[in-house]
Scaffold this active site. Structure first.
Site, mmCIF file in Angstrom:
data_model
loop_
_atom_site.group_PDB
_atom_site.id
_atom_site.type_symbol
_atom_site.label_atom_id
_atom_site.label_comp_id
_atom_site.label_asym_id
_atom_site.label_seq_id
_atom_site.Cartn_x
_atom_site.Cartn_y
_atom_site.Cartn_z
ATOM 1 N N TYR A 62 0.143 7.974 12.674
ATOM 2 C CA TYR A 62 0.430 7.059 11.568
ATOM 3 C C TYR A 62 1.306 7.733 10.509
ATOM 4 O O TYR A 62 2.339 7.200 10.109
ATOM 5 C CB TYR A 62 -0.872 6.558 10.947
ATOM 6 C CG TYR A 62 -0.657 5.602 9.797
ATOM 7 C CD1 TYR A 62 -0.121 4.328 10.015
ATOM 8 C CD2 TYR A 62 -0.990 5.958 8.494
ATOM 9 C CE1 TYR A 62 0.076 3.446 8.972
ATOM 10 C CE2 TYR A 62 -0.793 5.081 7.438
ATOM 11 C CZ TYR A 62 -0.265 3.836 7.679
ATOM 12 O OH TYR A 62 -0.060 2.961 6.637
ATOM 13 N N THR A 64 3.173 5.297 2.633
ATOM 14 C CA THR A 64 1.774 5.712 2.532
ATOM 15 C C THR A 64 1.619 7.158 2.077
ATOM 16 O O THR A 64 2.530 7.982 2.255
ATOM 17 C CB THR A 64 1.106 5.552 3.922
ATOM 18 O OG1 THR A 64 -0.223 6.072 3.885
ATOM 19 C CG2 THR A 64 1.874 6.313 4.991
ATOM 20 N N ASP A 65 0.448 7.466 1.548
ATOM 21 C CA ASP A 65 0.114 8.856 1.218
ATOM 22 C C ASP A 65 -0.093 9.699 2.470
ATOM 23 O O ASP A 65 -0.138 10.926 2.387
ATOM 24 C CB ASP A 65 -1.143 8.910 0.346
ATOM 25 C CG ASP A 65 -2.374 8.344 1.041
ATOM 26 O OD1 ASP A 65 -2.231 7.419 1.868
ATOM 27 O OD2 ASP A 65 -3.492 8.821 0.754
ATOM 28 N N TRP A 113 -5.041 4.099 -0.392
ATOM 29 C CA TRP A 113 -6.408 3.595 -0.595
ATOM 30 C C TRP A 113 -6.422 2.131 -1.056
ATOM 31 O O TRP A 113 -7.118 1.750 -1.992
ATOM 32 C CB TRP A 113 -7.158 4.460 -1.610
ATOM 33 C CG TRP A 113 -7.383 5.888 -1.214
ATOM 34 C CD1 TRP A 113 -6.591 6.680 -0.427
ATOM 35 C CD2 TRP A 113 -8.478 6.722 -1.618
ATOM 36 N NE1 TRP A 113 -7.125 7.939 -0.316
ATOM 37 C CE2 TRP A 113 -8.285 8.002 -1.041
ATOM 38 C CE3 TRP A 113 -9.596 6.522 -2.429
ATOM 39 C CZ2 TRP A 113 -9.159 9.058 -1.227
ATOM 40 C CZ3 TRP A 113 -10.461 7.580 -2.620
ATOM 41 C CH2 TRP A 113 -10.260 8.832 -2.022
ATOM 42 N N LYS A 137 5.270 6.764 9.783
ATOM 43 C CA LYS A 137 5.621 6.243 8.468
ATOM 44 C C LYS A 137 6.700 7.120 7.809
ATOM 45 O O LYS A 137 7.621 6.616 7.163
ATOM 46 C CB LYS A 137 4.388 6.163 7.571
ATOM 47 C CG LYS A 137 3.385 5.101 7.991
ATOM 48 C CD LYS A 137 3.940 3.694 7.905
ATOM 49 C CE LYS A 137 3.900 3.146 6.510
ATOM 50 N NZ LYS A 137 4.279 1.699 6.465
#
Length: 214
Positions: free
Chosen positions: A39, A14-15, A64, A43
């Protein structure tokens, strides 16, 4: 298990591994971030644990995500812009919407590449990659485009959305989730490694909304 069986592990990250640093250029894979919130931290730890195993891997950071299925921002905004006269949406967080179908196609391309490289161990393209659609926008811009696209695809007066979408600061919209303020991902590495033709975000959004409105 992947290492024992010489298998390729594909992991979706994820970003959120990037934090609140004042980035203003797309984030590269080797760029250090300081995740905020559980989160992002977990991650990032997941990525590190995969790397520590020494297995063949493709870690894909994305951002997104939306699609026709499940709960996501696109579907929520379609509903809210149809129901509400006014809607405040954050405009000081920038990234790139990613159509899940495009990500799935990219993963299929990676798997096909791996299948043609089975005699090469270790897999020469193991590593961390970034994938999202092309372009950049804020959540406010994303919402504006969702409404405009839905109206363009449903020209009848009865189907038109007339919601007044207003920009607001993230500080005015308290949330337990701490998003990166800028998390546009640099896709150069994955484009060059797997020869991907990545769609622009507005084109993919139109495809998704067209499917949703059928």
């Amino acid at each position: 298990a992947a290492k024992r069986n010489d298998a390729l592990l594909i992991h979706i990250s994820t970003d959120y591994v990037f934090g609140t640093e004042p980035y203003n250029t797309p984030c590269r894979e080797d760029q250090q971030g300081t995740p905020t919130g559980v989160y992002g931290r977990t991650k990032k730890e997941g990525e590190e644990r995969i790397l520590a195993t020494g297995c063949e891997h493709v870690i894909i950071r994305t951002a997104w995500l939306y699609s026709e299925f499940g709960k996501n921002f696109c579907k929520t905004m379609l509903q809210l812009t149809a129901e509400r006269p006014v809607l405040n949406v954050v405009h000081d967080q920038c990234g790139t919407p990613t159509y899940a179908l495009d990500l799935a196609k990219a993963i299929c391309t990676i798997l096909q590449d791996y299948n043609t490289s089975l005699t090469a161990h270790p897999y020469p393209k193991s590593g961390i990659y970034h994938y999202s659609n092309l372009g950049v926008c804020s959540w406010y811009d994303f919402t504006q485009m969702i409404q405009q696209t839905a109206n363009a695809l449903c020209p009848s007066a009865e189907a038109q959305r007339h919601c007044d979408i207003r920009p607001c600061l993230s500080s005015q919209y308290p949330s337990p989730v701490k998003r990166p303020s800028y998390s546009v991902l640099d896709k150069t590495k994955i484009q060059e490694a797997f020869h991907l033709d990545i769609p622009y975000w507005t084109d993919s959004l139109r495809q998704c909304i067209a499917n949703l409105l059928k």
